[in-house]
Design a protein around this motif. Structure first.
Motif, mmCIF file in Angstrom:
data_model
loop_
_atom_site.group_PDB
_atom_site.id
_atom_site.type_symbol
_atom_site.label_atom_id
_atom_site.label_comp_id
_atom_site.label_asym_id
_atom_site.label_seq_id
_atom_site.Cartn_x
_atom_site.Cartn_y
_atom_site.Cartn_z
ATOM 1 N N VAL A 299 -0.456 -70.032 2.118
ATOM 2 C CA VAL A 299 -1.086 -68.767 2.531
ATOM 3 C C VAL A 299 -0.401 -67.592 1.854
ATOM 4 O O VAL A 299 -1.057 -66.700 1.296
ATOM 5 C CB VAL A 299 -1.054 -68.623 4.069
ATOM 6 N N LYS A 300 0.944 -67.620 1.843
ATOM 7 C CA LYS A 300 1.694 -66.528 1.198
ATOM 8 C C LYS A 300 1.313 -66.423 -0.281
ATOM 9 O O LYS A 300 0.967 -65.353 -0.772
ATOM 10 C CB LYS A 300 3.199 -66.801 1.318
ATOM 11 N N ALA A 301 1.392 -67.558 -0.969
ATOM 12 C CA ALA A 301 1.144 -67.554 -2.416
ATOM 13 C C ALA A 301 -0.290 -67.098 -2.698
ATOM 14 O O ALA A 301 -0.517 -66.261 -3.573
ATOM 15 C CB ALA A 301 1.381 -68.943 -2.987
ATOM 16 N N ALA A 302 -1.247 -67.640 -1.936
ATOM 17 C CA ALA A 302 -2.649 -67.308 -2.204
ATOM 18 C C ALA A 302 -2.904 -65.823 -1.971
ATOM 19 O O ALA A 302 -3.608 -65.185 -2.755
ATOM 20 C CB ALA A 302 -3.569 -68.142 -1.328
ATOM 21 N N TRP A 303 -2.315 -65.265 -0.928
ATOM 22 C CA TRP A 303 -2.568 -63.850 -0.656
ATOM 23 C C TRP A 303 -1.839 -62.935 -1.629
ATOM 24 O O TRP A 303 -2.347 -61.879 -1.975
ATOM 25 C CB TRP A 303 -2.196 -63.523 0.796
ATOM 26 N N ILE A 304 -0.644 -63.339 -2.066
ATOM 27 C CA ILE A 304 0.051 -62.533 -3.070
ATOM 28 C C ILE A 304 -0.763 -62.517 -4.363
ATOM 29 O O ILE A 304 -0.992 -61.463 -4.968
ATOM 30 C CB ILE A 304 1.488 -63.077 -3.308
ATOM 31 N N VAL A 305 -1.253 -63.698 -4.753
ATOM 32 C CA VAL A 305 -2.084 -63.785 -5.956
ATOM 33 C C VAL A 305 -3.337 -62.935 -5.782
ATOM 34 O O VAL A 305 -3.746 -62.183 -6.682
ATOM 35 C CB VAL A 305 -2.441 -65.259 -6.247
ATOM 36 N N THR A 306 -3.950 -63.018 -4.595
ATOM 37 C CA THR A 306 -5.166 -62.242 -4.321
ATOM 38 C C THR A 306 -4.887 -60.744 -4.448
ATOM 39 O O THR A 306 -5.652 -60.013 -5.078
ATOM 40 C CB THR A 306 -5.679 -62.554 -2.907
ATOM 41 N N GLY B 136 -6.801 -65.467 -10.554
ATOM 42 C CA GLY B 136 -6.745 -65.624 -9.105
ATOM 43 C C GLY B 136 -7.730 -66.679 -8.626
ATOM 44 O O GLY B 136 -7.428 -67.488 -7.743
ATOM 45 N N PHE B 137 -8.900 -66.686 -9.239
ATOM 46 C CA PHE B 137 -9.921 -67.677 -8.862
ATOM 47 C C PHE B 137 -9.458 -69.088 -9.210
ATOM 48 O O PHE B 137 -9.661 -70.023 -8.441
ATOM 49 C CB PHE B 137 -11.245 -67.355 -9.572
ATOM 50 N N LEU B 138 -8.792 -69.229 -10.364
ATOM 51 C CA LEU B 138 -8.252 -70.541 -10.745
ATOM 52 C C LEU B 138 -7.255 -71.021 -9.691
ATOM 53 O O LEU B 138 -7.207 -72.196 -9.349
ATOM 54 C CB LEU B 138 -7.539 -70.460 -12.095
ATOM 55 N N PHE B 139 -6.459 -70.067 -9.185
ATOM 56 C CA PHE B 139 -5.452 -70.402 -8.178
ATOM 57 C C PHE B 139 -6.106 -70.956 -6.918
ATOM 58 O O PHE B 139 -5.732 -72.014 -6.413
ATOM 59 C CB PHE B 139 -4.622 -69.149 -7.863
ATOM 60 N N TYR C 127 -8.115 -68.929 0.813
ATOM 61 C CA TYR C 127 -8.949 -68.767 -0.391
ATOM 62 C C TYR C 127 -10.108 -67.801 -0.230
ATOM 63 O O TYR C 127 -10.602 -67.253 -1.200
ATOM 64 C CB TYR C 127 -9.443 -70.115 -0.925
ATOM 65 N N GLU C 128 -10.527 -67.562 1.004
ATOM 66 C CA GLU C 128 -11.749 -66.775 1.217
ATOM 67 C C GLU C 128 -11.672 -65.353 0.625
ATOM 68 O O GLU C 128 -12.623 -64.942 -0.040
ATOM 69 C CB GLU C 128 -12.069 -66.747 2.704
ATOM 70 N N PRO C 129 -10.561 -64.581 0.816
ATOM 71 C CA PRO C 129 -10.527 -63.230 0.242
ATOM 72 C C PRO C 129 -10.716 -63.232 -1.270
ATOM 73 O O PRO C 129 -11.477 -62.437 -1.809
ATOM 74 C CB PRO C 129 -9.124 -62.722 0.610
ATOM 75 N N MET C 130 -10.056 -64.176 -1.946
ATOM 76 C CA MET C 130 -10.146 -64.220 -3.414
ATOM 77 C C MET C 130 -11.564 -64.576 -3.856
ATOM 78 O O MET C 130 -12.059 -64.045 -4.851
ATOM 79 C CB MET C 130 -9.139 -65.252 -3.930
#
Lengths: 154, 382
Positions: free
Chosen positions: B359-366, B263-266, B128-131
């Motif tokens: 991790v995959k999903a969060a970074w793809i969304v980011t 992305g933030f909601l995610f 979550y940190e990058p987003m």
């Protein structure tokens, strides 16, 4: 004012139960009985629990586990034996591998009868245990020493 | 920071745990209703925490409770800073520091369950940190910079020592014309020092209640030549709120940040410890590796973790508010409530995922939503 009555957290352990009582314990969490109305939460962690609910008779392998779980629970704490097997050993009491009810290992505070114990009876038992929990909490608050850990002797 | 913002920050320090507890109670009732149950009373989270304070604690390591004190202090500090209108970057890093202390606390007892929880929490932070940082950057690009018409020609006051250029903040509706300003400046008595001079002149030039003081802008009453750039371009919550409101941004702000908002909601699901991303620890009855992060904590320490979590939730809801800050406060509040409702809905409608998927999903969304939105803002919305 003590808050134990408003927020009892349970730890449920199956010591060789036939799963009949376990299903009834879990039924208490379902929409029909919904014990969360009373703040009762089924936690899986002994360090968070106030009430140890044990189903089934105690045998040699589960004895160690019961003691371990009980000794990991912070004071004050109470033990509820749910079902006739947990109370006395039930129909398995004369079996060669069964030690008997939970009270052969731990100091039991409330016995809930039944085969399987009905959810109403389980809720009743937990509510009765809450009274004992409050008494223990008050005693601890008044400066009584914490009861010693239960050792593993039969 | 002026006194109004300081007071808001202090009030937030006291009010955030109360509101956070109520939010948690509301959450539990709503969750129960979604599952066809009645649910606990609204104050149940408070009963739980008060009970935990009455419980005896069991700690394996000497340090584990100390780390939790640090976790609560840093999280409360971040919340206080946020509601005091301070730097959003500092808020995010203070929040992260708090999170790291929680992880250290979970690592310290050396229990296998607690260690797994701590490692998963680190993976969650990685996810979550990058987003979170992109959200801060997006808010900065949209509302952290000067919005609206350029300020009127600055009045020049010769104090005899140095030339002080004074500027009204861009959104000031009470701004007088340059000539009026100059006139009022010249009619003002010549003060002894530059600071006093600029203070009195701003009061004279920008009307009786300078809006810059309400918003806590640092530029208020300081020589403009030096501070204009700093004043209009910063990461402060106060600046973002001021620009969003005074700049009349309305829905445009949300539209410009639509990708970043989604992305933030995610990642909000991860941050609020909701399914499908409640990997490190969960509030639900079903367990994941016993209780993960909080396995080894009991009694008072567990109560403090819960209180820290309440702070965190209120801070995050405040963060969500920033995206809606251009709108009418009532609309914004309704939208923040809708966001929380959505999180509860997702929580109840999904099963827990594996950390690899998270991790995959969060970074793809980011990457897809966050970075592309940021690039758009950077190149087309300057």
């Amino acid at each position: 004012m003590s808050f134990f009555k408003k927020s009892p957290w349970l730890l449920h352990y199956d010591a060789s139960s036939c799963n009949g009582c376990d299903i009834e314990v879990l039924a208490c969490l379902t929409p029909v009985y919904d014990v969360e109305r009373f703040g009762i939460v089924n936690t899986g962690n002994p360090k968070h629990a106030d009430i140890l609910v044990i189903t089934g008779s105690v045998n040699e392998p589960t004895r160690e586990v019961i003691l371990n779980l009980y000794n990991q629970m912070p004071h004050p704490k109470v033990v509820v034996a749910v079902g006739v097997c947990a109370a006395t050993g039930g129909i398995f009491r004369d079996t060669y591998n069964v030690l008997g009810g939970v009270d052969t290992v731990l100091p039991v505070d409330v016995y809930v009868p039944g085969c399987a114990a009905r959810p109403e009876a389980i809720i009743d038992g937990v509510v009765k245990a809450l009274g004992i929990l409050e008494t223990k909490a008050a005693a601890l608050k008044a400066g009584a020493a914490e009861p010693a850990a239960v050792e593993g002797s039969k | 920071m002026n006194t109004t913002w300081l007071l808001t920050g202090l009030i937030a320090l006291v009010a955030a745990p109360v509101l956070g507890g109520l939010l948690a109670g509301f959450d539990r009732i709503l969750t129960a209703r979604m599952q066809g149950r009645v649910g606990p009373p609204l104050f149940q989270p408070f009963y739980d925490v008060f009970k935990l304070f009455e419980k005896r604690g069991v700690s394996v390591s000497h340090f584990q409770n100390f780390y939790i004190v640090c976790f609560v202090l840093f999280t409360a500090f971040a919340t206080g800073l946020f509601f005091a209108g301070q730097d959003l970057l500092l808020v995010v890093f203070a929040l992260t520091a708090g999170g790291v202390f929680l992880v250290l606390g979970a690592f310290s007892p050396n229990s296998p369950y607690s260690t797994i929880g701590a490692e998963r929490e680190l993976l969650q932070m990685l996810a979550y940190e990058p987003m979170l940082l992109i959200a801060v950057m997006g808010l900065y690009l949209v509302a952290g910079t000067a919005i609206g018409p350029t300020p009127a020609a600055p009045a020049v006051l010769d104090t005899g020592k140095a030339t002080t250029i004074l500027a009204c903040p861009p959104g000031d509706t009470n701004r007088l014309s340059a000539s009026n300003q100059a006139a009022s400046v010249s009619s003002a008595p010549v003060p002894a020092s530059n600071t006093v001079a600029s203070n009195s002149t701003v009061a004279a030039g920008c009307g009786a209640t300078p809006c810059c003081q309400e918003a806590g802008l640092p530029a208020c009453g300081t020589p403009a030549s030096k501070t204009r750039a700093q004043a209009d371009r910063n990461f402060k919550v106060a600046t973002i709120l001021h620009n969003a409101r005074q700049g009349g941004m309305g829905w445009r702000m949300l539209l410009n940040l639509s990708g970043i908002f989604l992305g933030f909601l995610f990642i909000l699901t991860i941050k609020l410890r909701k399914s499908p991303f409640d990997l490190s620890t969960s509030h639900h009855g079903h367990q994941e590796v016993v209780k993960g992060l909080t396995t080894e904590f009991s009694g008072k320490t567990l109560a403090w973790i819960e209180i820290g979590h309440w702070y965190e939730n209120i801070l995050l809801m405040g963060f969500v508010w920033l995206f809606f800050s251009g709108l009418h406060p009532a609309v914004a509040a309704a939208l923040v409530a809708a966001v929380y409702f959505l999180e509860i809905l997702v929580d109840n409608a999904s099963a827990r995922l594996k950390w690899q998927t998270m991790v995959k999903a969060a970074w793809i969304v980011t990457l897809v939503l966050g970075v592309s939105n940021l690039l758009f803002l950077f190149y087309f919305n300057r």
